[in-house]
Design an enzyme around this catalytic site. Structure first.
Site, short mmCIF file in Angstrom:
data_model
loop_
_atom_site.label_atom_id
_atom_site.label_comp_id
_atom_site.label_asym_id
_atom_site.label_seq_id
_atom_site.Cartn_x
_atom_site.Cartn_y
_atom_site.Cartn_z
N ASP A 269 6.84 1.19 2.16
CA ASP A 269 6.55 0.22 1.09
C ASP A 269 7.43 0.55 -0.13
O ASP A 269 7.90 -0.36 -0.83
CB ASP A 269 5.09 0.32 0.63
CG ASP A 269 4.10 0.11 1.75
OD1 ASP A 269 3.55 -0.98 1.86
OD2 ASP A 269 3.88 1.07 2.52
N ASP B 40 0.85 -1.20 0.00
CA ASP B 40 0.00 0.00 0.00
C ASP B 40 0.89 1.26 0.00
O ASP B 40 0.83 2.05 0.92
CB ASP B 40 -0.94 -0.01 1.23
CG ASP B 40 -0.20 -0.03 2.55
OD1 ASP B 40 0.98 -0.44 2.60
OD2 ASP B 40 -0.79 0.41 3.57
N PHE C 10 -1.17 -0.52 12.54
CA PHE C 10 -2.08 -0.07 11.48
C PHE C 10 -2.55 -1.20 10.56
O PHE C 10 -3.76 -1.36 10.31
CB PHE C 10 -1.43 1.04 10.64
CG PHE C 10 -2.31 1.45 9.49
CD1 PHE C 10 -3.41 2.27 9.70
CD2 PHE C 10 -2.09 0.96 8.22
CE1 PHE C 10 -4.27 2.60 8.66
CE2 PHE C 10 -2.94 1.29 7.17
CZ PHE C 10 -4.03 2.11 7.39
N ASN C 11 -1.62 -1.99 10.00
CA ASN C 11 -2.02 -2.99 9.00
C ASN C 11 -2.97 -4.04 9.59
O ASN C 11 -3.89 -4.50 8.91
CB ASN C 11 -0.80 -3.71 8.42
CG ASN C 11 0.06 -2.80 7.56
OD1 ASN C 11 -0.43 -1.79 7.04
ND2 ASN C 11 1.33 -3.14 7.41
N HIS D 45 9.59 0.31 8.34
CA HIS D 45 9.03 -1.01 8.63
C HIS D 45 9.15 -2.02 7.48
O HIS D 45 9.68 -3.12 7.65
CB HIS D 45 7.53 -0.89 8.93
CG HIS D 45 7.14 0.19 9.87
ND1 HIS D 45 7.13 0.04 11.22
CD2 HIS D 45 6.71 1.47 9.63
CE1 HIS D 45 6.70 1.15 11.80
NE2 HIS D 45 6.45 2.03 10.86
N ASP D 46 8.54 -1.67 6.35
CA ASP D 46 8.22 -2.69 5.34
C ASP D 46 9.41 -3.40 4.71
O ASP D 46 9.33 -4.61 4.43
CB ASP D 46 7.32 -2.07 4.25
CG ASP D 46 5.96 -1.68 4.79
OD1 ASP D 46 5.54 -2.25 5.82
OD2 ASP D 46 5.31 -0.82 4.17
N THR E 88 2.86 -6.01 2.83
CA THR E 88 3.30 -4.85 3.61
C THR E 88 2.18 -3.84 3.83
O THR E 88 2.44 -2.68 4.13
CB THR E 88 4.53 -4.18 2.96
OG1 THR E 88 4.15 -3.71 1.66
CG2 THR E 88 5.71 -5.14 2.85
N ASN F 269 -2.30 2.81 3.43
CA ASN F 269 -1.71 4.12 3.69
C ASN F 269 -2.45 5.23 2.96
O ASN F 269 -2.36 6.40 3.32
CB ASN F 269 -0.24 4.14 3.25
CG ASN F 269 0.61 3.30 4.19
OD1 ASN F 269 0.33 3.24 5.38
ND2 ASN F 269 1.63 2.67 3.65
C1 BDR Z 1 2.73 -0.03 8.65
O1 BDR Z 1 1.69 0.93 8.34
C2 BDR Z 1 2.14 1.83 7.35
O2 BDR Z 1 2.22 3.12 7.87
C3 BDR Z 1 3.50 1.36 6.90
O3 BDR Z 1 3.57 1.36 5.48
C4 BDR Z 1 3.67 -0.01 7.47
O4 BDR Z 1 3.30 -1.03 6.56
C5 BDR Z 1 3.37 0.32 9.98
O5 BDR Z 1 2.42 0.29 11.00
CA CA Z 2 2.84 -0.55 4.24
#
Ligand code: BDR
Ligand code: CA
Length: 318
Positions: free
Chosen positions: A20, A15, A170-171, A244-245, A129, A44
């Site tokens: 990402d 996303d 979030f994801n 993160h990703d 991701t 996102n």
């Molecule tokens: C995740 O949420 C998004 O903000 C980032 O792309 C990552 O995948 C982190 O919580």
């Molecule tokens: Ca992401």
């Protein structure tokens, strides 16, 4: 005979999103990865923006033959929680970017995934991701190809606290039912959560290494980190943003970069306050058999060497 040096075939479901974007660049550049397709999801930003951003990133990377397909606009339950408060209006705010140099597939993300899996001679790894909605839809709609999935490695959840809510990342918050489907699919699952990715901070020194690269890709990455970093300062008071990703892709390229723990993993789909929270039973309190491998410790210096080297090589080759 197994061939440990053969590239790992992957589908990257994402996303994009600043982090990402770096994951895509790493997957495109690494000779250890065979990027078969990029599929997009809401997360996102809206699905339209995520798809446009994926096309723009691949155009920047010169990877315009990589098939891209548009996926879910919202969760399995019909919600569309978005992360524009972190990634900006476009989902990839910051530097000027090229417009897409190619069009997405006419197939949906699920159709493209199914086709790629069906035609692959080898099991394919799905790297997720963003919210795992497309992956869950694939499992539900095409059980006949599930045996072709080597594993699902997803960025999401945490062994500790959340970010989108106090307890949920979030994801996993964006589509807990989808993650529940993934976890219970029987496909090997690896979780790369916030407890790991908060070890992957783009410190000023890392951003300076991007900015010092003699090509636009390095500068764009540096500016992405600038925008991402300002969101992390404003929302969570972080000094530097966690990238993160790319940890998911890096784990495939260098298997000993991350220390893992096998344990029981679940996701809360009902809680009044805790919806989307991952339950990671590190101390076996539920006495249930392990069903996932959870990322625990990152070799941060090697991670950044890998990511920065990939960005630099990609930029030098353009
Ligand atoms: C995740 O949420 C998004 O903000 C980032 O792309 C990552 O995948 C982190 O919580
Ligand atoms: Ca992401």
């Amino acid at each position: 005979m197994s061939n440990d040096t053969a590239p790992i075939p992957i589908i990257l479901d994402c996303d994009p999103g600043h982090d990402d974007a770096i994951a895509i660049l790493l997957a495109v550049q690494s000779p250890r990865i065979d990027l078969l397709a990029v599929t997009t999801t809401f997360g996102n930003c809206s699905i339209d923006d995520a798809t446009r951003n994926a096309l723009r990133i691949l155009t920047l990377a010169g990877a315009t033959t990589t098939p891209v397909a548009r996926g879910a606009a919202g969760s399995l339950a019909g919600m569309s929680e978005l992360g524009n408060y972190v990634h900006g209006v476009s989902g990839l705010d910051g530097p000027e970017m090229p417009e897409p140099g190619f069009a997405p597939s006419e197939k949906s993300a699920v159709e493209l995934m199914q086709g790629v899996l069906e035609s692959s001679d080898h099991p394919v790894t799905i790297v997720a991701t963003g919210p795992t909605t497309n992956v869950a839809a694939l499992i539900q709609q095409h059980p006949e190809v599930v045996h072709k999935v080597a594993e699902i490695i997803f960025m999401g959840g945490s062994t500790e606290r959340g970010n989108h809510t106090p307890t949920a990342e979030f994801n996993t918050y964006a589509d807990p039912e989808a993650l529940d489907t993934v976890i219970n699919s029987g496909i090997p699952v690896r979780m790369v959560g916030l407890n790991l990715t908060h070890q992957a901070l783009a410190t000023p020194e890392i951003v300076a290494r991007m900015q010092a690269m003699p090509h636009p890709i390095g500068h764009i990455c540096g500016e992405w980190m600038g925008f991402f970093g300002s969101s992390y300062r404003a929302v969570w008071s972080f000094d530097s943003p966690p990238v993160h990703d790319p940890c998911t892709v890096a784990a495939l390229i260098e298997p000993d970069l991350i220390a893992w723990q096998e344990c029981f993993l679940a996701v809360e789909t009902k809680g009044e306050w805790t919806r989307g929270t991952t339950i990671v039973d590190l101390h076996n309190r539920y006495e249930r058999p392990p069903n996932a491998s959870v990322a625990m410790k990152l070799d941060t210096a090697r991670y950044w060497d890998l990511v920065l080297d990939a960005i630099d090589k990609l930029g030098q080759g353009r």
